[in-house]
Design an enzyme around this catalytic site. Structure first.
Site, PDB file in Angstrom:
ATOM      1  N   SER A  48      -7.027   4.810  -0.453  1.00  0.00           N
ATOM      2  CA  SER A  48      -6.971   3.345  -0.476  1.00  0.00           C
ATOM      3  C   SER A  48      -8.342   2.710  -0.597  1.00  0.00           C
ATOM      4  O   SER A  48      -8.482   1.621  -1.166  1.00  0.00           O
ATOM      5  CB  SER A  48      -6.261   2.831   0.783  1.00  0.00           C
ATOM      6  OG  SER A  48      -4.894   3.173   0.755  1.00  0.00           O
ATOM      7  N   ASP A 100      -1.697   0.184  -4.573  1.00  0.00           N
ATOM      8  CA  ASP A 100      -2.934   0.890  -4.892  1.00  0.00           C
ATOM      9  C   ASP A 100      -2.695   2.319  -5.353  1.00  0.00           C
ATOM     10  O   ASP A 100      -3.531   2.907  -6.032  1.00  0.00           O
ATOM     11  CB  ASP A 100      -3.890   0.869  -3.700  1.00  0.00           C
ATOM     12  CG  ASP A 100      -3.241   1.300  -2.392  1.00  0.00           C
ATOM     13  OD1 ASP A 100      -2.010   1.510  -2.350  1.00  0.00           O
ATOM     14  OD2 ASP A 100      -3.968   1.424  -1.388  1.00  0.00           O
ATOM     15  N   HIS A 101      -1.541   2.895  -4.995  1.00  0.00           N
ATOM     16  CA  HIS A 101      -1.199   4.274  -5.363  1.00  0.00           C
ATOM     17  C   HIS A 101       0.211   4.560  -4.856  1.00  0.00           C
ATOM     18  O   HIS A 101       0.729   3.867  -3.984  1.00  0.00           O
ATOM     19  CB  HIS A 101      -2.177   5.283  -4.739  1.00  0.00           C
ATOM     20  CG  HIS A 101      -2.362   5.094  -3.257  1.00  0.00           C
ATOM     21  ND1 HIS A 101      -1.409   5.458  -2.321  1.00  0.00           N
ATOM     22  CD2 HIS A 101      -3.387   4.549  -2.546  1.00  0.00           C
ATOM     23  CE1 HIS A 101      -1.840   5.155  -1.113  1.00  0.00           C
ATOM     24  NE2 HIS A 101      -3.033   4.591  -1.222  1.00  0.00           N
ATOM     25  N   ASP A 131       0.831  -1.203   0.000  1.00  0.00           N
ATOM     26  CA  ASP A 131       0.000   0.000   0.000  1.00  0.00           C
ATOM     27  C   ASP A 131       0.871   1.261   0.000  1.00  0.00           C
ATOM     28  O   ASP A 131       1.778   1.405   0.816  1.00  0.00           O
ATOM     29  CB  ASP A 131      -0.901  -0.009   1.240  1.00  0.00           C
ATOM     30  CG  ASP A 131      -2.056   0.961   1.132  1.00  0.00           C
ATOM     31  OD1 ASP A 131      -1.797   2.174   1.006  1.00  0.00           O
ATOM     32  OD2 ASP A 131      -3.217   0.517   1.172  1.00  0.00           O
ATOM     33  N   HIS A 168      -0.653  10.927  -0.885  1.00  0.00           N
ATOM     34  CA  HIS A 168      -0.766  10.090  -2.079  1.00  0.00           C
ATOM     35  C   HIS A 168      -0.467  10.886  -3.340  1.00  0.00           C
ATOM     36  O   HIS A 168      -0.655  12.101  -3.391  1.00  0.00           O
ATOM     37  CB  HIS A 168      -2.178   9.505  -2.190  1.00  0.00           C
ATOM     38  CG  HIS A 168      -2.565   8.627  -1.051  1.00  0.00           C
ATOM     39  ND1 HIS A 168      -3.804   8.033  -0.960  1.00  0.00           N
ATOM     40  CD2 HIS A 168      -1.890   8.232   0.051  1.00  0.00           C
ATOM     41  CE1 HIS A 168      -3.874   7.313   0.139  1.00  0.00           C
ATOM     42  NE2 HIS A 168      -2.726   7.414   0.776  1.00  0.00           N
TER      43      HIS A 168
END
Length: 466
Positions: free
Chosen positions: A95, A321-322, A45, A424
């Site tokens: 997320s 996810d990023h 993650d 993010h």
């Protein structure tokens, strides 16, 4: 329906799903050659490309071997691509939305778990696979009720509804769920004072609360493992503290246990594995925590790949996810020497900052950093850190208002690690696959496309797609 239509847009997979969750028609699969019986979906993650890069450098020069992930690229073992991570309302996802793209097959707004922009409620993917007779579950280093595991499991308008998600898991009765989050199960911490731990026991779950209980469990009942009040300790802190090492399982240990249990199911299994605290470390610009949690995740990748290499009906997906904070090792005349400090580091920034209080002397602060991170702070740097305890700081996953960002700026002079921010990013991210179905992966993928991709890899009936 032509295969290309499966992936035309994220909304296709939401049409008509609400009534399909437990239909007997979904309990069989199409028998075709080359299908995946098992899927292991691994998520580091918040892993920016610089995180993967620096962890590989650390492993090559500290341990004398490459990271498993980069070694898979080096040996051309996996199919490699890039993935677009946008959510329904932003180029930059959180997320919950990122995981829901995988879990529900459509893009949702940031903060939501499988609730579409128009109120759609796609059936989460682990519920679909459970209806096919497969064993399903999640393991994570953060709360088992947190956004990424929950995105494969439930529908909820808010990722913050973790007490409610803990109740949902009780009803869903998935096969293996391992992580943190005791505060969402404990009667002392829940607003309704319900004892979910006891509810799990009374309804036939194997409830495990420490490493020994997990390792010794027979795996003949559904397992709920909760090993910390919130997220698990960072890997570097767990490895340094013998009591934590004894009581808290690592991500690779949880992954191995989950595979051992779930692989007994003759219909196969689907497992999500999340290195959740890679993201937390990136938010905190915590270099030691970031790198060693990424190493821990890499060991989980190694375990998944070892199983897949011995079971040619297993699809392994490795991704994130990023991105988060875009860290990197930057040029200086001492870059190598500076980065080598990380080889001997004994503690995360979080652990060190939690030892300090306003009553510390400057010498005490400097001694702490020398002992645990080999960083010889200057007097003015120690003064700046102490001063921050008077005014406080801000940041996600920072309830103690610790000066993470300020410390990272100071550390960059000693480690040559620099950061683009504390949140993010919209970067396209790494995506790797091995096993049946991987040959169909395109070089560029949109996150929601992986939902149908996984179903198709297992030969699921078309009702599961639309």
């Amino acid at each position: 329906m032509k295969r290309r239509d499966f992936f035309k847009n994220g909304l296709l997979t939401t049409l008509g799903l609400g009534a399909l969750g437990a239909s007997p028609a979904l309990a069989t699969t199409i028998k075709r050659k080359g299908l995946a019986k098992n899927i292991i979906f691994l998520v580091s993650d918040g892993m920016s490309s610089g995180t993967l890069n620096m962890a590989d450098i650390l492993m090559r020069h500290k341990y004398g071997k490459p990271s498993t992930w980069i070694d898979l690229y080096e040996k051309n073992t996996v199919k490699r691509g890039l993935m677009d991570t946008a959510s329904a309302n932003s180029f930059v996802t959180d997320s919950a939305a990122a995981g829901s793209a995988w879990g529900g097959g459509m893009r949702v707004r940031n903060g939501a778990l499988n609730i579409g922009p128009n109120g759609e409620k796609p059936v989460p993917i682990l519920q679909k696979f459970k209806s096919m007779g497969k064993a399903v579950g999640c393991v994570t280093t953060v709360q088992i009720t947190h956004a990424t595991p929950a995105s494969f499991c439930v529908n909820n308008g808010s990722r913050n509804a973790m007490p409610e998600i803990a109740e949902d898991y009780l009803k869903l009765r998935f096969d293996v769920m391992l992580g943190g989050g005791a505060n969402y199960f404990s009667p002392e911490k829940r607003e309704d004072q319900r004892d979910l731990f006891e509810a799990y026991r009374q309804t036939g779950f194997d409830l495990v609360r420490n490493k020994a209980e997990m390792l010794n469990a027979k795996g003949d009942k559904p397992m709920m493992g909760v090993f910390a009040d919130e997220g698990l300790p960072y890997a570097i802190d767990r490895n340094t503290d013998p009591s934590l090492s004894q009581s808290t399982p690592s991500l690779p240990e949880m992954t191995q246990k989950a595979i051992d249990i779930m692989s007994k199911n003759p219909q196969g299994f689907v497992l999500q594995v999340e290195g959740g605290k890679v993201d937390w470390a990136a938010h905190g610009n915590d270099g030691p925590a970031l790198l060693y949690d990424q190493v821990d995740f890499d060991e989980a990748v190694k375990i998944a790949m070892a199983f897949a290499l011995n079971n040619d009906d297993t699809l392994v997906i490795i991704t994130t996810d990023h991105g988060n904070s875009n860290p990197g090792l930057f040029y200086s005349g001492q870059a190598n020497k500076n980065f080598e400090r990380l080889y001997e580091t004994k503690a995360s920034n979080e652990w060190i900052l939690n030892q300090i209080n306003p009553d510390f002397s400057l010498d005490m602060v400097r001694e702490l950093f020398v002992e645990y991170q080999q960083i010889p702070l200057k007097t003015e740097e120690a003064e700046a850190i102490l001063a921050s305890y008077q005014v406080g700081a801000d940041g996600l996953y920072n309830p103690a208002n610790l000066p993470f960002h300020q410390l990272a700026g100071i550390q960059s002079r000693y480690t040559s690690i620099q950061w683009a921010g504390t949140n993010h990013s919209a970067d396209y991210v790494e995506l790797a696959m091995y096993g049946p179905g991987s040959e169909k992966m395109n070089g560029f993928v949109k996150n929601y496309e992986l939902h149908n991709f996984m179903l198709e890899a297992c030969g699921a009936k078309r009702e599961l797609f639309v």
